[in-house]
Scaffold this motif. Structure first.
Motif, PDB file in Angstrom:
ATOM      1  N   VAL A  72     -24.452  -2.456   2.839  1.00  0.00           N
ATOM      2  CA  VAL A  72     -25.260  -3.630   2.504  1.00  0.00           C
ATOM      3  C   VAL A  72     -26.375  -3.761   3.537  1.00  0.00           C
ATOM      4  O   VAL A  72     -26.248  -3.293   4.666  1.00  0.00           O
ATOM      5  CB  VAL A  72     -24.423  -4.933   2.492  1.00  0.00           C
ATOM      6  N   HIS A  81     -27.232  -9.201   4.455  1.00  0.00           N
ATOM      7  CA  HIS A  81     -26.194  -9.450   3.454  1.00  0.00           C
ATOM      8  C   HIS A  81     -24.785  -9.349   4.038  1.00  0.00           C
ATOM      9  O   HIS A  81     -23.801  -9.482   3.305  1.00  0.00           O
ATOM     10  CB  HIS A  81     -26.344  -8.492   2.272  1.00  0.00           C
ATOM     11  N   GLY A 131     -25.747 -15.170  -1.197  1.00  0.00           N
ATOM     12  CA  GLY A 131     -26.838 -14.421  -0.589  1.00  0.00           C
ATOM     13  C   GLY A 131     -26.978 -14.791   0.873  1.00  0.00           C
ATOM     14  O   GLY A 131     -26.145 -15.528   1.418  1.00  0.00           O
ATOM     15  N   VAL A 181     -22.851  -8.787  -1.648  1.00  0.00           N
ATOM     16  CA  VAL A 181     -22.701  -9.740  -0.549  1.00  0.00           C
ATOM     17  C   VAL A 181     -21.405  -9.409   0.191  1.00  0.00           C
ATOM     18  O   VAL A 181     -20.339  -9.328  -0.427  1.00  0.00           O
ATOM     19  CB  VAL A 181     -22.671 -11.193  -1.068  1.00  0.00           C
ATOM     20  N   ARG A 231     -16.493  -6.883   0.331  1.00  0.00           N
ATOM     21  CA  ARG A 231     -17.651  -7.061  -0.561  1.00  0.00           C
ATOM     22  C   ARG A 231     -17.292  -6.580  -1.963  1.00  0.00           C
ATOM     23  O   ARG A 231     -16.355  -5.790  -2.166  1.00  0.00           O
ATOM     24  CB  ARG A 231     -18.877  -6.295  -0.073  1.00  0.00           C
TER      25      ARG A 231
END
Length: 251
Positions: A59, A63, A80, A99, A250
């Motif tokens: 990510v 994030h 976010g 995220v 995530r």
């Protein structure tokens, strides 16, 4: 040194990990992967360490989300980047792909949650105060509000201080017995008037009692200085500060 990441098969194919201190850029008492911006470590070094974690989780750096942890039962629902300052909370939930939810610990329980089929994840910081006040149940409730099914949620407790290393005083025991006398089973007698508290055992009890499948990775932060930071070990060694481990999940 490469990053060391502890994972659990129970969280399915979701990218996640309980990161140890190995593979980081910090030095001195923080040697390794210190991800705690609240420590006295150099901020640019902590940023490097967090960037390495973000890369491992695939990510962008903004994030990889963390909150201002305050030993509460508060949960943030996120989708976010959080901006600054980070909200005060001790757990996060999300149903947004890409995220990454990050929790910082140094003896307290990092708990990662997932309902893989519903696409809902959670992460909680559960020290004794937060666990007693209901942060784990609050995280589950927030996941259900996003569409998770309680019976489909799996929770995994990562590296935490074990009962053998967690000596407490009688007033600590009293705080638990005031909530429920059955909580005496999470304590064993220690030296003099001291007791030893089973934090992961208490966390597993609260999670399973809330209706979700739960396990502990069975790693003790206090006992393994090469792999884990520990607030209590640093205190016993009279060190000026201590590093923070990060645990991340995530979609």
């Amino acid at each position: 040194m490469t990053l060391e990441i502890i994972t659990s098969d129970s969280l399915g194919a979701l990218r996640h990990g309980f990161f140890t201190r190995r593979g980081g850029a910090s030095s001195g008492v923080f040697a390794g992967l210190n991800c705690g911006a609240g420590s006295s470590d150099q901020s640019e070094i902590v940023a490097i360490n967090r960037a390495r974690v973000a890369d491992a989780m695939q990510v962008p750096g903004d994030h990889l989300l963390t909150v201002h942890q305050v030993h509460s039962a508060d949960v943030a629902t996120v989708d976010g980047p959080l901006g600054a300052p980070s909200p005060k909370a001790d757990a996060m939930v999300s149903c947004t792909p890409g995220v990454a939810l990050g929790i910082l610990t140094a003896d307290c329980q990092p708990v990662l949650f997932a309902d893989v089929d519903a696409g809902v994840i959670g992460a909680a910081h559960a020290g004794w105060r937060g666990a007693l006040d209901g942060v784990l149940e609050a995280t589950i409730d927030a996941m259900v509000a996003l569409g998770a099914e309680r019976e489909a949620i799996t929770a995994v407790i990562g590296p935490s201080i074990s009962q053998r290393a967690y000596e407490v005083g009688p007033e600590f025991l009293d705080a638990f017995l005031a909530e429920d006398e059955q909580y005496a089973r999470f304590f064993v007698n220690g030296a003099d008037d001291k007791f030893h508290f089973d934090l992961p055992g208490f966390g597993l009890h609260r999670l399973r009692n809330a209706g979700v499948a739960a396990e502990w990775t069975r790693h003790c932060t206090y006992a393994d200085a090469d792999r884990f930071y520990s607030y209590r070990r640093a205190t016993h060694a009279r060190e000026a500060d201590y590093g923070r481990l990060i645990s991340v999940i995530r979609l």
